[in-house]
Scaffold this motif. Structure first.
Motif, PDB file in Angstrom:
ATOM      1  N   PHE A 247      33.016   6.117  60.422  1.00  0.00           N
ATOM      2  CA  PHE A 247      34.157   6.685  59.699  1.00  0.00           C
ATOM      3  C   PHE A 247      34.102   6.156  58.275  1.00  0.00           C
ATOM      4  O   PHE A 247      34.210   4.940  58.054  1.00  0.00           O
ATOM      5  CB  PHE A 247      35.454   6.271  60.393  1.00  0.00           C
ATOM      6  N   LEU A 248      33.928   7.038  57.298  1.00  0.00           N
ATOM      7  CA  LEU A 248      33.796   6.652  55.892  1.00  0.00           C
ATOM      8  C   LEU A 248      35.093   6.967  55.165  1.00  0.00           C
ATOM      9  O   LEU A 248      35.538   8.119  55.141  1.00  0.00           O
ATOM     10  CB  LEU A 248      32.634   7.394  55.242  1.00  0.00           C
ATOM     11  N   THR A 249      35.675   5.961  54.555  1.00  0.00           N
ATOM     12  CA  THR A 249      36.991   6.087  53.941  1.00  0.00           C
ATOM     13  C   THR A 249      36.902   6.559  52.496  1.00  0.00           C
ATOM     14  O   THR A 249      35.860   6.517  51.849  1.00  0.00           O
ATOM     15  CB  THR A 249      37.713   4.735  53.947  1.00  0.00           C
ATOM     16  N   GLY A 250      38.076   6.952  51.982  1.00  0.00           N
ATOM     17  CA  GLY A 250      38.227   7.127  50.550  1.00  0.00           C
ATOM     18  C   GLY A 250      38.362   5.777  49.866  1.00  0.00           C
ATOM     19  O   GLY A 250      38.439   4.729  50.513  1.00  0.00           O
ATOM     20  N   SER A 251      38.399   5.815  48.526  1.00  0.00           N
ATOM     21  CA  SER A 251      38.470   4.573  47.750  1.00  0.00           C
ATOM     22  C   SER A 251      38.792   4.907  46.302  1.00  0.00           C
ATOM     23  O   SER A 251      38.451   6.002  45.827  1.00  0.00           O
ATOM     24  CB  SER A 251      37.135   3.833  47.813  1.00  0.00           C
ATOM     25  N   PRO A 252      39.422   3.988  45.566  1.00  0.00           N
ATOM     26  CA  PRO A 252      39.559   4.197  44.125  1.00  0.00           C
ATOM     27  C   PRO A 252      38.210   4.219  43.404  1.00  0.00           C
ATOM     28  O   PRO A 252      38.095   4.773  42.303  1.00  0.00           O
ATOM     29  CB  PRO A 252      40.397   2.990  43.672  1.00  0.00           C
ATOM     30  N   SER A 253      37.192   3.605  43.998  1.00  0.00           N
ATOM     31  CA  SER A 253      35.890   3.502  43.326  1.00  0.00           C
ATOM     32  C   SER A 253      35.055   4.753  43.519  1.00  0.00           C
ATOM     33  O   SER A 253      35.271   5.543  44.448  1.00  0.00           O
ATOM     34  CB  SER A 253      35.122   2.291  43.846  1.00  0.00           C
TER      35      SER A 253
ATOM     36  N   PHE B 159      32.461  11.020  60.432  1.00  0.00           N
ATOM     37  CA  PHE B 159      33.616  11.638  59.775  1.00  0.00           C
ATOM     38  C   PHE B 159      33.795  10.940  58.443  1.00  0.00           C
ATOM     39  O   PHE B 159      33.834   9.702  58.389  1.00  0.00           O
ATOM     40  CB  PHE B 159      34.863  11.491  60.635  1.00  0.00           C
ATOM     41  N   ALA B 160      33.890  11.718  57.355  1.00  0.00           N
ATOM     42  CA  ALA B 160      33.924  11.127  56.026  1.00  0.00           C
ATOM     43  C   ALA B 160      35.030  11.758  55.193  1.00  0.00           C
ATOM     44  O   ALA B 160      35.236  12.974  55.234  1.00  0.00           O
ATOM     45  CB  ALA B 160      32.577  11.318  55.319  1.00  0.00           C
ATOM     46  N   ILE B 161      35.720  10.916  54.427  1.00  0.00           N
ATOM     47  CA  ILE B 161      36.875  11.322  53.633  1.00  0.00           C
ATOM     48  C   ILE B 161      36.658  10.935  52.175  1.00  0.00           C
ATOM     49  O   ILE B 161      36.297   9.791  51.878  1.00  0.00           O
ATOM     50  CB  ILE B 161      38.151  10.648  54.167  1.00  0.00           C
ATOM     51  N   CYS B 162      36.884  11.855  51.263  1.00  0.00           N
ATOM     52  CA  CYS B 162      36.922  11.642  49.814  1.00  0.00           C
ATOM     53  C   CYS B 162      35.683  10.897  49.306  1.00  0.00           C
ATOM     54  O   CYS B 162      34.632  11.479  49.186  1.00  0.00           O
ATOM     55  CB  CYS B 162      38.212  10.951  49.406  1.00  0.00           C
ATOM     56  N   ARG B 163      35.771   9.596  49.013  1.00  0.00           N
ATOM     57  CA  ARG B 163      34.562   8.885  48.591  1.00  0.00           C
ATOM     58  C   ARG B 163      33.483   8.994  49.660  1.00  0.00           C
ATOM     59  O   ARG B 163      32.301   9.150  49.342  1.00  0.00           O
ATOM     60  CB  ARG B 163      34.847   7.405  48.313  1.00  0.00           C
TER      61      ARG B 163
ATOM     62  N   VAL C  40      33.994   2.507  66.465  1.00  0.00           N
ATOM     63  CA  VAL C  40      33.713   3.272  65.242  1.00  0.00           C
ATOM     64  C   VAL C  40      33.567   2.316  64.067  1.00  0.00           C
ATOM     65  O   VAL C  40      34.482   1.528  63.770  1.00  0.00           O
ATOM     66  CB  VAL C  40      34.830   4.296  64.974  1.00  0.00           C
ATOM     67  N   LEU C  41      32.428   2.375  63.395  1.00  0.00           N
ATOM     68  CA  LEU C  41      32.193   1.542  62.218  1.00  0.00           C
ATOM     69  C   LEU C  41      32.983   2.069  61.030  1.00  0.00           C
ATOM     70  O   LEU C  41      32.936   3.267  60.719  1.00  0.00           O
ATOM     71  CB  LEU C  41      30.706   1.528  61.869  1.00  0.00           C
ATOM     72  N   VAL C  42      33.699   1.162  60.345  1.00  0.00           N
ATOM     73  CA  VAL C  42      34.467   1.509  59.151  1.00  0.00           C
ATOM     74  C   VAL C  42      34.021   0.574  58.024  1.00  0.00           C
ATOM     75  O   VAL C  42      34.481  -0.570  57.937  1.00  0.00           O
ATOM     76  CB  VAL C  42      35.982   1.366  59.388  1.00  0.00           C
ATOM     77  N   PRO C  43      33.081   1.013  57.163  1.00  0.00           N
ATOM     78  CA  PRO C  43      32.648   0.154  56.056  1.00  0.00           C
ATOM     79  C   PRO C  43      33.788  -0.135  55.090  1.00  0.00           C
ATOM     80  O   PRO C  43      34.660   0.708  54.856  1.00  0.00           O
ATOM     81  CB  PRO C  43      31.546   0.986  55.380  1.00  0.00           C
ATOM     82  N   VAL C  44      33.764  -1.320  54.517  1.00  0.00           N
ATOM     83  CA  VAL C  44      34.839  -1.768  53.631  1.00  0.00           C
ATOM     84  C   VAL C  44      34.499  -1.489  52.175  1.00  0.00           C
ATOM     85  O   VAL C  44      33.351  -1.215  51.806  1.00  0.00           O
ATOM     86  CB  VAL C  44      35.091  -3.274  53.798  1.00  0.00           C
ATOM     87  N   CYS C  45      35.547  -1.593  51.335  1.00  0.00           N
ATOM     88  CA  CYS C  45      35.369  -1.674  49.892  1.00  0.00           C
ATOM     89  C   CYS C  45      35.371  -3.148  49.482  1.00  0.00           C
ATOM     90  O   CYS C  45      35.701  -4.030  50.271  1.00  0.00           O
ATOM     91  CB  CYS C  45      36.491  -0.932  49.174  1.00  0.00           C
ATOM     92  N   ASN C  46      35.015  -3.393  48.239  1.00  0.00           N
ATOM     93  CA  ASN C  46      34.935  -4.756  47.722  1.00  0.00           C
ATOM     94  C   ASN C  46      35.860  -4.876  46.520  1.00  0.00           C
ATOM     95  O   ASN C  46      35.809  -4.038  45.605  1.00  0.00           O
ATOM     96  CB  ASN C  46      33.499  -5.080  47.316  1.00  0.00           C
ATOM     97  N   ARG C  47      36.696  -5.897  46.528  1.00  0.00           N
ATOM     98  CA  ARG C  47      37.711  -6.034  45.491  1.00  0.00           C
ATOM     99  C   ARG C  47      37.862  -7.484  45.091  1.00  0.00           C
ATOM    100  O   ARG C  47      37.811  -8.367  45.952  1.00  0.00           O
ATOM    101  CB  ARG C  47      39.040  -5.497  46.016  1.00  0.00           C
ATOM    102  N   GLN C  48      38.060  -7.716  43.812  1.00  0.00           N
ATOM    103  CA  GLN C  48      38.345  -9.056  43.318  1.00  0.00           C
ATOM    104  C   GLN C  48      39.852  -9.222  43.210  1.00  0.00           C
ATOM    105  O   GLN C  48      40.520  -8.471  42.492  1.00  0.00           O
ATOM    106  CB  GLN C  48      37.698  -9.271  41.943  1.00  0.00           C
ATOM    107  N   LEU C  49      40.415 -10.163  43.938  1.00  0.00           N
ATOM    108  CA  LEU C  49      41.843 -10.451  43.881  1.00  0.00           C
ATOM    109  C   LEU C  49      42.015 -11.867  43.358  1.00  0.00           C
ATOM    110  O   LEU C  49      41.715 -12.840  44.055  1.00  0.00           O
ATOM    111  CB  LEU C  49      42.486 -10.308  45.263  1.00  0.00           C
TER     112      LEU C  49
ATOM    113  N   TYR D   6      43.487   4.297  57.089  1.00  0.00           N
ATOM    114  CA  TYR D   6      42.205   4.693  57.681  1.00  0.00           C
ATOM    115  C   TYR D   6      42.027   4.056  59.060  1.00  0.00           C
ATOM    116  O   TYR D   6      41.525   4.702  59.990  1.00  0.00           O
ATOM    117  CB  TYR D   6      41.060   4.294  56.752  1.00  0.00           C
ATOM    118  N   ILE D   7      42.424   2.813  59.185  1.00  0.00           N
ATOM    119  CA  ILE D   7      42.366   2.161  60.490  1.00  0.00           C
ATOM    120  C   ILE D   7      43.276   2.887  61.475  1.00  0.00           C
ATOM    121  O   ILE D   7      42.917   3.132  62.633  1.00  0.00           O
ATOM    122  CB  ILE D   7      42.766   0.684  60.357  1.00  0.00           C
ATOM    123  N   ASP D   8      44.472   3.262  61.000  1.00  0.00           N
ATOM    124  CA  ASP D   8      45.392   4.009  61.853  1.00  0.00           C
ATOM    125  C   ASP D   8      44.788   5.350  62.266  1.00  0.00           C
ATOM    126  O   ASP D   8      44.987   5.802  63.404  1.00  0.00           O
ATOM    127  CB  ASP D   8      46.713   4.244  61.125  1.00  0.00           C
TER     128      ASP D   8
END
Length: 268
Positions: A68-74, A115-119, A12-21, A33-35
């Motif tokens: 599988f599309l996750t939620g995100s703060p963005s 399957f898609a969640i929130c964002r 199952v493909l799970v696209p990531v978000c992008n964040r500057q740390l 989401y992985i769980d």
């Protein structure tokens, strides 16, 4: 030609978000989401932001038995539904948009389970031609669907309101008729529903809480709440994840062509 390997878990493909740390850019995906993908009986394949070029998508989709599309703060950038940014203080992730929007369209065309969640729910609507309210709480007749401020996750992800499951749809087939209690952590929501989407559930104020994709050949379910939160102990969440997992196994077994991992031609 060899048979499909039904012993391996669906990928199952799970696209990531992008964040500057600090000084460095990171690809990020929440562990919950992985769980959830693992609870569905599938193997999560984390997809970094390499853009949505056709050849890139082809490489990823060649591996996939589901998306599988996750939620995100963005939020999805509103330029994708022909609006300006309403609140510049809210985070955006154009890199994720560049990957997920074309990926969604390709996955639907292929009949891949989705399957898609929130964002992910919101970006699916945008990818297929719909639009969003950028501030649901400011729309006449709509409630404030954001999480309570300053609360720990156990409170923020607690049940906030009921949704009404509409009759005759995929969600009713999985959960049965009536109302279901869900959490609520979103500031944006569906404005114009994309063509071909079927509303599966609504909030008390009428806001769309779940939809499926009517033209899709494969399983599709997109929800505005967060079923991944403590999913293992939530019968509603497990019913959704297990249905997604079954669809991914069916795709692996029935749709995907057998793969040849080794060349057996004696001349090579």
């Amino acid at each position: 030609m060899s048979a499909v390997d039904t012993s391996r878990k669906p990928r199952v493909l799970v696209p990531v978000c992008n964040r500057q740390l600090g000084d460095h850019p990171f690809h990020i995906v929440g562990k919950k989401y992985i769980d959830a993908v693992r609870l569905a009986g599938c193997l999560p394949v984390i997809v970094p932001n390499l853009g949505g070029a056709t050849e890139v998508l082809d490489d990823w989709l060649a591996l996939a038995d589901g998306v599988f599309l996750t939620g995100s703060p963005s939020n999805v950038h509103p330029s994708h539904f022909e609006e300006d940014v309403y609140n510049p203080a809210l985070p955006l992730d154009p890199g994720r948009d560049a990957l997920t929007l074309p990926l969604i369209r390709r996955a639907v065309d292929m009949g891949l389970p989705l399957f898609a969640i929130c964002r992910g729910f919101q970006e699916t609507n945008v990818a297929l031609g719909g639009s969003l309210h950028q501030a649901v709480q400011e729309q006449p007749g709509l409630a404030d669907h954001r999480a309570p401020e300053g609360q720990p996750p156990q409170v923020a992800y607690g049940e906030q309101h009921a949704i009404t499951v509409l009759p005759g749809g995929r969600l009713e087939a999985l959960l049965g008729p009536g109302a279901v209690q869900v959490n609520s952590l979103h500031g944006q929501g569906v404005n114009q529903l994309a063509p071909g989407l079927r509303i599966e559930a609504v909030a008390p104020d009428g806001l769309v809480e779940a939809f499926s994709i009517s033209p899709a050949r494969g399983f599709s379910l997109c929800v505005q709440w967060h079923p991944e939160w403590q999913a293992a102990g939530n019968p509603t969440s497990m019913a959704l994840l297990q249905a997604f997992g079954r669809a991914c196994r069916d795709y692996r077994d029935q749709v995907r062509q057998p793969r040849h991992d080794f060349k057996t031609d004696p001349e090579t």
